[in-house]
Design a protein around this motif. Sequence first.
Motif, PDB file in Angstrom:
ATOM      1  N   UNK A 121       0.842  -1.206   0.000  1.00 24.85           N
ATOM      2  CA  UNK A 121       0.000   0.000   0.000  1.00 24.85           C
ATOM      3  C   UNK A 121       0.874   1.251   0.000  1.00 24.85           C
ATOM      4  N   UNK A 122       1.945   1.186   0.778  1.00 26.34           N
ATOM      5  CA  UNK A 122       2.891   2.300   0.791  1.00 26.34           C
ATOM      6  C   UNK A 122       3.479   2.506  -0.604  1.00 26.34           C
ATOM      7  N   UNK A 123       3.873   1.402  -1.239  1.00 23.98           N
ATOM      8  CA  UNK A 123       4.455   1.459  -2.583  1.00 23.98           C
ATOM      9  C   UNK A 123       3.479   2.104  -3.567  1.00 23.98           C
ATOM     10  N   UNK A 124       2.245   1.592  -3.580  1.00 19.35           N
ATOM     11  CA  UNK A 124       1.266   2.107  -4.546  1.00 19.35           C
ATOM     12  C   UNK A 124       0.987   3.590  -4.331  1.00 19.35           C
ATOM     13  N   UNK A 125       0.773   3.982  -3.075  1.00 18.73           N
ATOM     14  CA  UNK A 125       0.421   5.380  -2.821  1.00 18.73           C
ATOM     15  C   UNK A 125       1.604   6.302  -3.078  1.00 18.73           C
ATOM     16  N   UNK A 126       2.807   5.842  -2.694  1.00 19.53           N
ATOM     17  CA  UNK A 126       3.982   6.702  -2.884  1.00 19.53           C
ATOM     18  C   UNK A 126       4.320   6.863  -4.365  1.00 19.53           C
ATOM     19  N   UNK A 127       4.219   5.763  -5.120  1.00 22.46           N
ATOM     20  CA  UNK A 127       4.519   5.838  -6.554  1.00 22.46           C
ATOM     21  C   UNK A 127       3.555   6.805  -7.239  1.00 22.46           C
ATOM     22  N   UNK A 128       2.271   6.669  -6.925  1.00 24.88           N
ATOM     23  CA  UNK A 128       1.287   7.537  -7.578  1.00 24.88           C
ATOM     24  C   UNK A 128       1.509   8.999  -7.191  1.00 24.88           C
ATOM     25  N   UNK A 129       1.738   9.226  -5.926  1.00 26.02           N
ATOM     26  CA  UNK A 129       1.925  10.589  -5.427  1.00 26.02           C
ATOM     27  C   UNK A 129       3.170  11.246  -6.028  1.00 26.02           C
ATOM     28  N   UNK A 130       4.284  10.509  -6.035  1.00 23.36           N
ATOM     29  CA  UNK A 130       5.516  11.101  -6.546  1.00 23.36           C
ATOM     30  C   UNK A 130       5.481  11.235  -8.073  1.00 23.36           C
ATOM     31  N   UNK A 131       4.716  10.355  -8.734  1.00 24.49           N
ATOM     32  CA  UNK A 131       4.571  10.503 -10.181  1.00 24.49           C
ATOM     33  C   UNK A 131       3.838  11.796 -10.506  1.00 24.49           C
ATOM     34  N   UNK A 132       2.838  12.132  -9.712  1.00 34.70           N
ATOM     35  CA  UNK A 132       2.103  13.385  -9.929  1.00 34.70           C
ATOM     36  C   UNK A 132       2.986  14.587  -9.605  1.00 34.70           C
ATOM     37  N   UNK A 133       3.814  14.447  -8.566  1.00 33.28           N
ATOM     38  CA  UNK A 133       4.634  15.571  -8.131  1.00 33.28           C
ATOM     39  C   UNK A 133       5.877  15.782  -8.981  1.00 33.28           C
ATOM     40  N   UNK A 134       6.277  14.760  -9.724  1.00 34.76           N
ATOM     41  CA  UNK A 134       7.544  14.756 -10.468  1.00 34.76           C
ATOM     42  C   UNK A 134       7.794  16.042 -11.258  1.00 34.76           C
ATOM     43  N   UNK A 135       6.837  16.426 -12.093  1.00 39.06           N
ATOM     44  CA  UNK A 135       7.049  17.604 -12.940  1.00 39.06           C
ATOM     45  C   UNK A 135       6.634  18.896 -12.255  1.00 39.06           C
ATOM     46  N   UNK A 136       6.228  18.793 -10.992  1.00 41.08           N
ATOM     47  CA  UNK A 136       5.871  20.001 -10.259  1.00 41.08           C
ATOM     48  C   UNK A 136       7.088  20.648  -9.627  1.00 41.08           C
ATOM     49  N   UNK A 137       8.209  19.926  -9.585  1.00 41.70           N
ATOM     50  CA  UNK A 137       9.429  20.587  -9.114  1.00 41.70           C
ATOM     51  C   UNK A 137       9.710  21.751 -10.051  1.00 41.70           C
ATOM     52  N   UNK A 138       9.911  22.946  -9.504  1.00 37.21           N
ATOM     53  CA  UNK A 138      10.030  24.106 -10.377  1.00 37.21           C
ATOM     54  C   UNK A 138      11.175  24.007 -11.387  1.00 37.21           C
ATOM     55  N   UNK A 139      12.284  23.344 -11.002  1.00 38.18           N
ATOM     56  CA  UNK A 139      13.389  23.285 -11.965  1.00 38.18           C
ATOM     57  C   UNK A 139      13.078  22.313 -13.097  1.00 38.18           C
TER      58      UNK A 139
END
Lengths: 71, 491
Positions: B233-251
């Motif tokens: 569950x940790x894997x699934x939620x973290x992967x989805x969350x970080x995939x969404x956040x990936x391109x939100x890093x300003x750089x």
Amino acid sequence: MSLRLLAALPFIGILLGVPFVNRTEPLVLGMPLVLAWIVLWVVLTAAIMGVVYLFDPANRQPDAVDTEVQP
Amino acid sequence: MSALIIIAAITVVALGLGMRARQGHDMNLEQWSVGGRSFGTAFVFLLMAGEIYTTFTFLGGSGFAYGKGAPVYYILAYATLAYIISYWMLPPIWRYAKSHRLMSQPHFFSRKYSSPALGVLVAVVDVAALVPYLVLQFKGLGIIVATASYGAIASTTAIWIGAVVVTAYVIVSGVRGCAWNSALKDVMILAIALFLGIYLPIHHYGGLGEMFRQIDAAKPGFLTFPPRGQGIIWFQSTVLLTALGFFMWPHTFASSYTAKNDRIFRRNAMLLPLYQLILLFVFFCGFAAVLKVPGLTGGNIDLSLFKLSLMTFDPWFIGVIGAAGVLTALVPGSMILTTASTLVANDIYRGVLSRNADDAKVARIARFLVPVIALVAVGFTLNGGETIVALLLMGYNFVTQLFPALVCSLAARNRVTKQGAFCGIVAGVAVVALTTLMHVSIGQLMPFLPDALKDVNIGFLALAVNVVVLAIVSAITQPRAGEAPTRAGAH
């Protein structure tokens, strides 16, 4: 739209598939099964995005349209 | 000594390459921050891939595999999903950025929602997320140089030298310097990771399969996700969350502005997943260390790759590994520095203090801010302690809060209002900050949930609160039918 459905496959494979392959044995290419499963999906993702790229009409326009400066 | 010479040489090369990158270009603000929007497939590819191969993955990826085992697999999964999203998300962002001549991520938000206040909010969230990220690069740099020079250079000295080098070439060449050094870095890291990931298991265990068999025998369950904690569950939620956040890093967001046309992103979406398979070999290094250099705990797990290399190779080769490691700190460090200075100058200074400042002035201020931000980061690095890792995780969850407002702004008819976007981001960021600082998990907050759901990444709660607030406030503040809505959006 069907292209997007194709692109949904890796999400299903990685997120929903992992619980079913959470095992070490059998080793695949020397890797634990669950790791090999994720690696397989990384490779498949590249292939799927290749297919999507080929069939996406957006990529068939000539480059000139792409690079045109919008006012 | 030979190790030291190699590391020093590569640092000088990086400085030279970074300085030289400005040649033939008039360094105005657009050139400096987004390379004049002229980069082709190769450079955009390298800038975006640069995001994956940082010290965090080089040291942290192997260290995570060494210390935690299976949970490290998530690093391979989230970026892959992020690239799929990028195929559809980046082209419209790029087109809008190009037609409005945008320089930064907050700029995008303030234009889309016609709200300078929103731009300032996003800039503040961005800077709060970026500084710990920069600190982590400097910290990694210190560890690498101190270890690879066999203690001849103290990590404090290394951090100062690294900060000066990065500051120098960022001031001179901006994002162009980053791009050229990305090329050098990727060639080196590619070769080193491949070599180490193949050689170490064979040398120490006789083969990859044999290595995993021995680890499994010595530590049963280490190679699969555990039932509790960092489990499935940790894997699934973290992967989805970080995939969404990936391109939100300003750089990373801003590096998409450097592209020459939008087809580049679609092409990269198919190449980047394969490219990050190199991470697999970084994991192998960490796993190889599990039985050979046992006993590293806490922050020291990040040293596993180097500890194993030290007992395997001659000093000159440690120098080569160290040199590659130095580049994995310098290059992302320079991108973060370019972005952070642009943010403060373009979005906080121009957004709040001086609305009418022209590009030339903003460019001057951005350059002036480079050493200031670098100094702040060095200060945190030398005095920050362990809390910095917590700050970085918080930073990742911070930038993810920008995702809902961004995606809605790309829709043809955006029903989200500027007030909705603003309140959603504030609410999400507040939840992240509170839960991180108080160290609570979903299980503690909601003890009534079934066991399986208690290990969901806490970032999801923040994102959910964000979306709910965004929806409610947008519904209340919808422009009345009579008023022409000042909808943003060019296409």
